[in-house]
Design an enzyme around this catalytic site. Sequence first.
Site, short mmCIF file in Angstrom:
data_model
loop_
_atom_site.label_atom_id
_atom_site.label_comp_id
_atom_site.label_asym_id
_atom_site.label_seq_id
_atom_site.Cartn_x
_atom_site.Cartn_y
_atom_site.Cartn_z
N ASP A 13 -10.97 5.46 -3.14
CA ASP A 13 -10.53 6.79 -2.69
C ASP A 13 -10.64 7.85 -3.79
OD1 ASP A 13 -9.86 5.87 -0.18
OD2 ASP A 13 -7.74 5.54 -0.66
N ARG A 93 6.15 7.30 -8.85
CA ARG A 93 5.58 8.56 -8.36
C ARG A 93 6.11 9.79 -9.07
NH1 ARG A 93 1.30 5.98 -7.17
NH2 ARG A 93 1.15 5.07 -5.10
N ASP A 122 4.13 8.20 -0.24
CA ASP A 122 3.69 8.62 -1.57
C ASP A 122 3.27 10.09 -1.62
OD1 ASP A 122 4.28 6.27 -2.91
OD2 ASP A 122 2.40 5.34 -2.31
N SER A 173 -4.00 -3.02 1.00
CA SER A 173 -3.78 -1.88 0.12
C SER A 173 -2.69 -2.29 -0.86
CB SER A 173 -3.34 -0.67 0.94
OG SER A 173 -2.72 0.28 0.10
#
Length: 414
Positions: A13, A93, A122, A173
Amino acid sequence: MSTVVLAYSGGLDTSVAIRWIKEQYNLDVITLTIDVGNERDLPAIAARAEQIGAVKAMVVDGRADFVRYFVWPALQAGAIYEGQYPLATALARPLIARLLVEVARAEGAGAVAHGCTGKGNDQVRFDVSVNTLAPELKIIAPVREWSMTRDNEIAYAHEHSIPIQVTNASPYSVDQNLWGRSVECGVLEDPWAEPPEEVYAWTSNPDVSSSSEPTYLEITFQHGTPVALNGEELDGVVLIETLNKLAGQYGIGRIDHIENRLVGIKSREVYEAPAAVVLHAAHSALESLTLGRDQARFKEMVAAEYARLIYNGQWYSALHQDLAAYVHSTQRFVSGTVRVKLSHGHCAIVGRRSEHSLYSHGLATYDSGDQFDHNAALGFIKLWGLPLRTQAQAQLLPSIGIEGDLLSLDTHIS
Ligand code: ARG
Protein backbone atom coordinates in the site's frame (compact mmCIF):
# COMPACT_ATOMS: atom_id res chain seq x y z
CA MET A 1 2.66 23.30 -0.36
CA SER A 2 5.11 21.09 -2.13
CA THR A 3 6.09 18.29 0.22
CA VAL A 4 4.26 15.54 2.08
CA VAL A 5 5.61 13.23 4.79
CA LEU A 6 4.33 9.68 4.34
CA ALA A 7 4.32 7.11 7.15
CA TYR A 8 6.03 4.31 5.25
CA SER A 9 5.96 0.66 6.24
CA GLY A 10 7.56 -0.69 3.10
CA GLY A 11 4.51 -2.78 2.23
CA LEU A 12 2.46 -2.78 -0.96
CA ASP A 13 0.00 0.00 0.00
CA THR A 14 2.52 2.59 1.07
CA SER A 15 4.95 1.68 -1.72
CA VAL A 16 2.28 2.30 -4.33
CA ALA A 17 1.30 5.44 -2.39
CA ILE A 18 4.72 7.07 -2.91
CA ARG A 19 4.16 7.07 -6.63
CA TRP A 20 0.41 7.70 -6.52
CA ILE A 21 0.73 10.83 -4.34
CA LYS A 22 3.32 12.25 -6.71
CA GLU A 23 1.00 11.64 -9.65
CA GLN A 24 -2.27 12.78 -8.05
CA TYR A 25 -1.08 15.67 -5.91
CA ASN A 26 2.20 16.60 -7.57
CA LEU A 27 3.98 16.60 -4.23
CA ASP A 28 7.47 15.57 -3.25
CA VAL A 29 7.26 12.61 -0.91
CA ILE A 30 9.46 12.23 2.16
CA THR A 31 8.98 8.81 3.72
CA LEU A 32 9.17 8.27 7.45
CA THR A 33 9.63 4.73 8.72
CA ILE A 34 9.36 4.34 12.45
CA ASP A 35 10.80 1.44 14.34
CA VAL A 36 8.40 0.52 17.13
CA GLY A 37 9.88 -2.94 17.37
CA ASN A 38 8.39 -4.42 14.25
CA GLU A 39 11.46 -6.43 13.21
CA ARG A 40 12.00 -5.21 9.71
CA ASP A 41 15.02 -4.49 7.58
CA LEU A 42 14.87 -0.72 7.94
CA PRO A 43 17.80 0.24 5.70
CA ALA A 44 16.32 -1.90 2.91
CA ILE A 45 12.93 -0.24 3.39
CA ALA A 46 14.46 3.22 3.17
CA ALA A 47 16.41 2.24 0.06
CA ARG A 48 13.22 0.97 -1.55
CA ALA A 49 11.43 4.24 -0.79
CA GLU A 50 14.12 6.21 -2.60
CA GLN A 51 14.12 3.79 -5.47
CA ILE A 52 10.36 4.30 -5.89
CA GLY A 53 10.82 8.06 -5.95
CA ALA A 54 10.86 9.46 -2.42
CA VAL A 55 13.00 12.61 -2.25
CA LYS A 56 14.15 11.56 1.19
CA ALA A 57 13.69 8.39 3.24
CA MET A 58 13.92 8.83 6.98
CA VAL A 59 14.12 6.11 9.61
CA VAL A 60 13.49 6.83 13.27
CA ASP A 61 14.01 4.45 16.18
CA GLY A 62 10.89 5.07 18.27
CA ARG A 63 11.19 2.03 20.52
CA ALA A 64 12.37 3.69 23.71
CA ASP A 65 9.76 6.46 23.47
CA PHE A 66 7.08 3.94 22.60
CA VAL A 67 7.76 1.95 25.73
CA ARG A 68 8.28 4.88 28.06
CA TYR A 69 5.45 7.18 27.00
CA PHE A 70 2.86 4.79 25.60
CA VAL A 71 3.30 1.17 26.72
CA TRP A 72 4.20 1.69 30.38
CA PRO A 73 1.43 4.21 31.06
CA ALA A 74 -1.07 1.86 29.43
CA LEU A 75 0.23 -1.02 31.55
CA GLN A 76 0.00 1.07 34.72
CA ALA A 77 -3.55 1.99 33.77
CA GLY A 78 -4.45 -1.68 33.19
CA ALA A 79 -5.71 -0.64 29.76
CA ILE A 80 -7.11 -3.69 27.93
CA TYR A 81 -9.81 -2.99 25.36
CA GLU A 82 -13.01 -4.98 25.90
CA GLY A 83 -11.17 -7.06 28.46
CA GLN A 84 -9.07 -8.72 25.75
CA TYR A 85 -6.92 -6.52 23.55
CA PRO A 86 -3.76 -5.01 25.10
CA LEU A 87 -3.86 -2.28 22.42
CA ALA A 88 -0.49 -2.76 20.69
CA THR A 89 -1.50 -1.27 17.34
CA ALA A 90 -3.63 1.43 18.93
CA LEU A 91 -0.80 2.60 21.20
CA ALA A 92 1.74 3.07 18.41
CA ARG A 93 -0.52 5.32 16.31
CA PRO A 94 -0.30 8.48 18.41
CA LEU A 95 3.50 8.16 18.52
CA ILE A 96 3.67 7.77 14.74
CA ALA A 97 1.29 10.71 14.30
CA ARG A 98 3.44 12.87 16.53
CA LEU A 99 6.63 12.00 14.65
CA LEU A 100 4.90 12.70 11.33
CA VAL A 101 3.99 16.14 12.61
CA GLU A 102 7.51 16.82 13.92
CA VAL A 103 9.14 15.79 10.66
CA ALA A 104 6.59 17.74 8.59
CA ARG A 105 7.40 20.87 10.59
CA ALA A 106 11.15 20.35 10.43
CA GLU A 107 11.00 19.77 6.68
CA GLY A 108 8.52 22.55 5.94
CA ALA A 109 5.96 20.07 4.56
CA GLY A 110 2.32 21.09 4.26
CA ALA A 111 0.86 17.60 4.48
CA VAL A 112 1.26 14.17 5.99
CA ALA A 113 0.05 10.86 4.60
CA HIS A 114 -0.67 7.37 5.85
CA GLY A 115 -1.71 4.06 4.32
CA CYS A 116 -4.89 3.35 6.31
CA THR A 117 -8.13 2.19 4.77
CA GLY A 118 -11.47 3.89 5.31
CA LYS A 119 -12.88 1.05 7.44
CA GLY A 120 -10.54 0.83 10.35
CA ASN A 121 -9.66 2.51 13.60
CA ASP A 122 -6.16 3.45 12.53
CA GLN A 123 -7.26 6.20 10.12
CA VAL A 124 -9.22 7.77 12.98
CA ARG A 125 -6.25 7.58 15.35
CA PHE A 126 -3.89 9.16 12.80
CA ASP A 127 -6.26 11.84 11.58
CA VAL A 128 -7.57 12.88 14.99
CA SER A 129 -4.03 13.00 16.44
CA VAL A 130 -2.59 14.99 13.52
CA ASN A 131 -5.56 17.39 13.47
CA THR A 132 -5.14 17.97 17.20
CA LEU A 133 -1.38 18.46 17.15
CA ALA A 134 -1.10 20.36 13.86
CA PRO A 135 -4.42 21.58 12.45
CA GLU A 136 -2.56 23.37 9.67
CA LEU A 137 -1.40 20.10 8.09
CA LYS A 138 -3.38 18.50 5.30
CA ILE A 139 -3.85 14.75 5.56
CA ILE A 140 -3.67 12.51 2.53
CA ALA A 141 -4.84 8.91 2.87
CA PRO A 142 -4.24 7.31 -0.55
CA VAL A 143 -5.75 3.91 0.29
CA ARG A 144 -8.93 5.62 1.50
CA GLU A 145 -9.02 7.78 -1.61
CA TRP A 146 -8.07 5.49 -4.45
CA SER A 147 -10.43 2.73 -5.37
CA MET A 148 -7.87 0.08 -6.17
CA THR A 149 -8.20 -3.55 -5.23
CA ARG A 150 -5.09 -5.41 -4.21
CA ASP A 151 -4.76 -6.71 -7.77
CA ASN A 152 -5.08 -3.17 -9.14
CA GLU A 153 -2.31 -2.11 -6.80
CA ILE A 154 -0.06 -4.93 -7.97
CA ALA A 155 -0.77 -4.00 -11.60
CA TYR A 156 -0.05 -0.34 -10.80
CA ALA A 157 3.22 -1.37 -9.17
CA HIS A 158 4.29 -3.36 -12.22
CA GLU A 159 3.31 -0.55 -14.56
CA HIS A 160 5.43 1.94 -12.63
CA SER A 161 8.32 -0.44 -11.87
CA ILE A 162 7.68 -0.29 -8.14
CA PRO A 163 9.56 -3.13 -6.47
CA ILE A 164 7.18 -5.23 -4.39
CA GLN A 165 7.35 -8.67 -2.86
CA VAL A 166 4.08 -10.32 -3.79
CA THR A 167 5.55 -13.78 -3.94
CA ASN A 168 5.22 -14.19 -0.18
CA ALA A 169 1.94 -12.32 -0.12
CA SER A 170 -0.10 -13.45 2.83
CA PRO A 171 -3.89 -13.40 2.94
CA TYR A 172 -3.63 -11.68 6.33
CA SER A 173 -3.23 -8.07 7.27
CA VAL A 174 -0.62 -7.87 10.01
CA ASP A 175 0.56 -5.01 12.16
CA GLN A 176 3.14 -5.54 14.84
CA ASN A 177 5.22 -3.71 17.38
CA LEU A 178 6.90 -4.52 20.70
CA TRP A 179 3.58 -4.71 22.56
CA GLY A 180 1.93 -7.20 20.23
CA ARG A 181 1.01 -8.49 16.82
CA SER A 182 -2.42 -7.91 15.26
CA VAL A 183 -3.76 -10.16 12.52
CA GLU A 184 -6.90 -9.68 10.42
CA CYS A 185 -8.49 -10.85 7.15
CA GLY A 186 -8.44 -14.14 5.24
CA VAL A 187 -10.16 -17.06 6.95
CA LEU A 188 -10.26 -15.06 10.20
CA GLU A 189 -13.22 -13.15 8.78
CA ASP A 190 -15.32 -16.23 9.58
CA PRO A 191 -15.88 -15.94 13.34
CA TRP A 192 -16.69 -19.66 13.53
CA ALA A 193 -13.40 -20.76 11.96
CA GLU A 194 -10.57 -21.61 14.32
CA PRO A 195 -7.49 -19.53 13.51
CA PRO A 196 -5.07 -21.73 11.55
CA GLU A 197 -1.57 -22.15 13.02
CA GLU A 198 -0.11 -20.08 10.18
CA VAL A 199 -1.54 -16.83 11.59
CA TYR A 200 0.74 -17.10 14.61
CA ALA A 201 4.34 -15.99 14.41
CA TRP A 202 5.37 -15.18 17.98
CA THR A 203 3.78 -18.02 19.90
CA SER A 204 4.31 -21.75 19.62
CA ASN A 205 1.30 -24.00 19.56
CA PRO A 206 0.44 -24.64 23.21
CA ASP A 207 -1.23 -27.95 22.30
CA VAL A 208 1.86 -29.45 20.73
CA SER A 209 4.98 -28.46 22.66
CA SER A 210 3.85 -29.87 25.98
CA SER A 211 7.09 -31.61 26.86
CA SER A 212 9.22 -28.97 28.53
CA GLU A 213 9.03 -28.01 32.19
CA PRO A 214 7.38 -24.85 33.50
CA THR A 215 9.55 -21.79 33.99
CA TYR A 216 9.42 -19.50 37.00
CA LEU A 217 10.06 -15.81 36.54
CA GLU A 218 10.36 -12.92 38.94
CA ILE A 219 9.23 -9.56 37.62
CA THR A 220 10.10 -6.49 39.67
CA PHE A 221 8.10 -3.29 39.39
CA GLN A 222 8.84 0.19 40.59
CA HIS A 223 5.85 2.53 40.79
CA GLY A 224 3.97 0.27 38.42
CA THR A 225 6.75 0.04 35.83
CA PRO A 226 8.60 -3.25 35.25
CA VAL A 227 12.30 -2.73 35.89
CA ALA A 228 13.86 -6.18 36.32
CA LEU A 229 13.51 -9.83 35.34
CA ASN A 230 14.83 -12.42 37.78
CA GLY A 231 16.61 -9.69 39.69
CA GLU A 232 18.41 -8.35 36.64
CA GLU A 233 17.62 -4.74 35.82
CA LEU A 234 16.61 -4.42 32.20
CA ASP A 235 15.82 -1.58 29.90
CA GLY A 236 12.13 -1.57 28.94
CA VAL A 237 12.64 -2.52 25.30
CA VAL A 238 14.86 -5.47 26.21
CA LEU A 239 12.54 -6.56 29.01
CA ILE A 240 9.55 -6.69 26.64
CA GLU A 241 11.54 -8.44 23.91
CA THR A 242 12.78 -11.03 26.39
CA LEU A 243 9.30 -11.72 27.70
CA ASN A 244 7.82 -11.93 24.21
CA LYS A 245 10.31 -14.68 23.37
CA LEU A 246 10.06 -16.55 26.63
CA ALA A 247 6.30 -16.52 27.07
CA GLY A 248 5.83 -16.96 23.31
CA GLN A 249 7.68 -20.28 23.52
CA TYR A 250 5.04 -21.46 25.96
CA GLY A 251 2.25 -20.41 23.61
CA ILE A 252 1.17 -17.67 26.00
CA GLY A 253 -0.51 -14.54 24.68
CA ARG A 254 -2.83 -15.77 21.93
CA ILE A 255 -6.04 -13.75 21.85
CA ASP A 256 -9.01 -14.40 19.58
CA HIS A 257 -11.47 -11.55 19.84
CA ILE A 258 -14.62 -10.26 18.18
CA GLU A 259 -14.01 -6.58 18.61
CA ASN A 260 -16.18 -3.48 18.31
CA ARG A 261 -14.41 -1.01 16.07
CA LEU A 262 -14.98 2.69 16.56
CA VAL A 263 -16.44 2.95 13.05
CA GLY A 264 -19.28 0.62 14.01
CA ILE A 265 -18.03 -2.66 12.56
CA LYS A 266 -17.56 -5.86 14.51
CA SER A 267 -14.34 -7.49 13.43
CA ARG A 268 -12.53 -10.70 14.23
CA GLU A 269 -9.04 -10.00 15.47
CA VAL A 270 -6.29 -12.36 16.41
CA TYR A 271 -3.54 -11.00 18.60
CA GLU A 272 -0.29 -12.34 19.92
CA ALA A 273 0.94 -10.42 22.91
CA PRO A 274 3.01 -12.67 25.18
CA ALA A 275 4.83 -9.92 27.09
CA ALA A 276 1.70 -7.78 27.42
CA VAL A 277 -0.35 -10.67 28.80
CA VAL A 278 2.30 -11.64 31.34
CA LEU A 279 3.02 -8.06 32.40
CA HIS A 280 -0.64 -7.11 32.78
CA ALA A 281 -1.22 -10.20 34.93
CA ALA A 282 1.83 -9.47 37.06
CA HIS A 283 1.08 -5.77 37.40
CA SER A 284 -2.46 -6.41 38.45
CA ALA A 285 -1.27 -9.01 40.98
CA LEU A 286 1.00 -6.42 42.55
CA GLU A 287 -1.84 -3.91 42.64
CA SER A 288 -4.01 -6.45 44.43
CA LEU A 289 -1.41 -6.39 47.20
CA THR A 290 -0.74 -2.66 47.32
CA LEU A 291 -3.97 -0.86 46.44
CA GLY A 292 -6.80 -0.48 48.91
CA ARG A 293 -10.18 -2.05 48.13
CA ASP A 294 -11.84 1.16 47.00
CA GLN A 295 -8.83 2.30 45.02
CA ALA A 296 -8.79 -1.02 43.17
CA ARG A 297 -12.51 -0.89 42.48
CA PHE A 298 -12.40 2.66 41.19
CA LYS A 299 -9.29 2.00 39.12
CA GLU A 300 -11.10 -0.75 37.22
CA MET A 301 -13.51 1.84 35.88
CA VAL A 302 -10.65 4.15 34.99
CA ALA A 303 -8.88 1.27 33.23
CA ALA A 304 -11.88 0.57 31.01
CA GLU A 305 -12.22 4.26 30.16
CA TYR A 306 -8.49 4.55 29.54
CA ALA A 307 -8.55 1.57 27.17
CA ARG A 308 -11.48 3.07 25.28
CA LEU A 309 -9.78 6.38 24.76
CA ILE A 310 -6.61 4.73 23.49
CA TYR A 311 -8.63 2.53 21.17
CA ASN A 312 -10.74 5.43 19.96
CA GLY A 313 -7.82 7.66 19.01
CA GLN A 314 -8.14 10.18 21.85
CA TRP A 315 -4.56 10.00 23.11
CA TYR A 316 -4.03 13.76 22.81
CA SER A 317 -7.12 14.66 24.80
CA ALA A 318 -7.69 16.51 28.05
CA LEU A 319 -9.57 13.46 29.35
CA HIS A 320 -6.41 11.44 28.86
CA GLN A 321 -4.34 13.97 30.80
CA ASP A 322 -6.84 13.78 33.66
CA LEU A 323 -6.94 9.98 33.75
CA ALA A 324 -3.17 9.74 33.40
CA ALA A 325 -2.75 11.96 36.46
CA TYR A 326 -5.06 9.69 38.43
CA VAL A 327 -3.28 6.54 37.28
CA HIS A 328 0.12 8.05 38.07
CA SER A 329 -1.04 8.76 41.58
CA THR A 330 -2.31 5.20 42.06
CA GLN A 331 1.12 3.77 41.24
CA ARG A 332 3.10 5.38 44.04
CA PHE A 333 3.14 2.21 46.15
CA VAL A 334 2.95 -0.33 43.31
CA SER A 335 6.52 -1.48 43.80
CA GLY A 336 7.59 -5.03 44.49
CA THR A 337 8.12 -8.39 42.87
CA VAL A 338 5.73 -10.89 41.33
CA ARG A 339 6.52 -14.56 40.78
CA VAL A 340 5.07 -15.96 37.59
CA LYS A 341 4.90 -19.54 36.42
CA LEU A 342 4.89 -20.08 32.66
CA SER A 343 3.54 -23.39 31.49
CA HIS A 344 1.91 -24.43 28.27
CA GLY A 345 -0.45 -21.74 27.08
CA HIS A 346 -0.79 -20.48 30.60
CA CYS A 347 0.72 -17.83 32.80
CA ALA A 348 -0.06 -18.16 36.51
CA ILE A 349 0.78 -15.74 39.26
CA VAL A 350 2.17 -17.84 42.09
CA GLY A 351 3.67 -15.25 44.41
CA ARG A 352 3.85 -11.54 45.11
CA ARG A 353 5.62 -9.34 47.64
CA SER A 354 6.05 -5.64 48.29
CA GLU A 355 7.47 -3.49 51.04
CA HIS A 356 4.23 -1.51 50.75
CA SER A 357 2.03 -4.57 50.97
CA LEU A 358 -1.35 -4.08 52.65
CA TYR A 359 -1.60 -7.79 53.36
CA SER A 360 -1.45 -8.48 57.07
CA HIS A 361 -0.79 -12.07 58.08
CA GLY A 362 -1.96 -11.28 61.62
CA LEU A 363 -5.35 -10.23 60.28
CA ALA A 364 -5.69 -12.95 57.65
CA THR A 365 -4.50 -16.05 59.49
CA TYR A 366 -6.77 -18.79 60.81
CA ASP A 367 -3.87 -20.10 62.90
CA SER A 368 -2.50 -18.90 66.18
CA GLY A 369 -1.34 -15.33 66.08
CA ASP A 370 -4.72 -14.18 64.83
CA GLN A 371 -5.12 -10.48 65.62
CA PHE A 372 -8.54 -9.99 64.09
CA ASP A 373 -11.19 -8.91 66.58
CA HIS A 374 -13.88 -11.57 66.12
CA ASN A 375 -16.26 -9.87 68.50
CA ALA A 376 -16.15 -6.67 66.48
CA ALA A 377 -17.58 -8.66 63.58
CA LEU A 378 -20.88 -9.01 65.41
CA GLY A 379 -21.41 -5.27 65.71
CA PHE A 380 -20.24 -4.76 62.18
CA ILE A 381 -22.72 -7.29 60.80
CA LYS A 382 -25.50 -5.71 62.80
CA LEU A 383 -24.95 -2.32 61.24
CA TRP A 384 -24.06 -3.61 57.78
CA GLY A 385 -27.32 -5.52 57.65
CA LEU A 386 -29.40 -2.80 59.27
CA PRO A 387 -30.79 -1.23 56.10
CA LEU A 388 -31.71 -4.65 54.68
CA ARG A 389 -33.56 -5.60 57.86
CA THR A 390 -35.34 -2.28 57.96
CA GLN A 391 -36.45 -2.42 54.37
CA ALA A 392 -37.44 -6.07 54.46
CA GLN A 393 -39.72 -5.38 57.39
CA ALA A 394 -41.28 -2.28 55.91
CA GLN A 395 -41.67 -3.33 52.31
CA LEU A 396 -40.60 -6.85 51.39
CA LEU A 397 -41.48 -9.29 54.13
CA PRO A 398 -44.86 -10.37 52.84
CA SER A 399 -43.42 -11.25 49.44
CA ILE A 400 -40.18 -12.95 50.56
CA GLY A 401 -40.27 -16.71 50.81
CA ILE A 402 -41.86 -19.73 49.28
CA GLU A 403 -45.00 -18.13 48.05
CA GLY A 404 -43.54 -14.80 47.26
CA ASP A 405 -40.97 -13.41 44.89
CA LEU A 406 -38.63 -16.38 44.74
CA LEU A 407 -41.40 -18.64 43.56
CA SER A 408 -42.73 -16.17 41.03
CA LEU A 409 -39.15 -15.66 39.83
CA ASP A 410 -39.03 -19.43 39.21
CA THR A 411 -42.27 -19.34 37.29
CA HIS A 412 -40.97 -16.39 35.37
CA ILE A 413 -37.83 -18.25 34.35
CA SER A 414 -39.64 -21.45 33.28
N1 ARG B 1 -8.09 -4.03 15.54
C1 ARG B 1 -6.86 -3.55 16.04
C2 ARG B 1 -6.92 -2.07 16.31
O1 ARG B 1 -7.81 -1.45 15.86
C3 ARG B 1 -5.70 -3.91 15.15
C4 ARG B 1 -5.62 -3.23 13.83
C5 ARG B 1 -4.56 -3.88 13.02
N2 ARG B 1 -4.21 -3.14 11.88
C6 ARG B 1 -3.77 -3.73 10.78
N3 ARG B 1 -3.33 -2.96 9.84
N4 ARG B 1 -3.79 -5.02 10.62
O2 ARG B 1 -6.10 -1.53 16.98
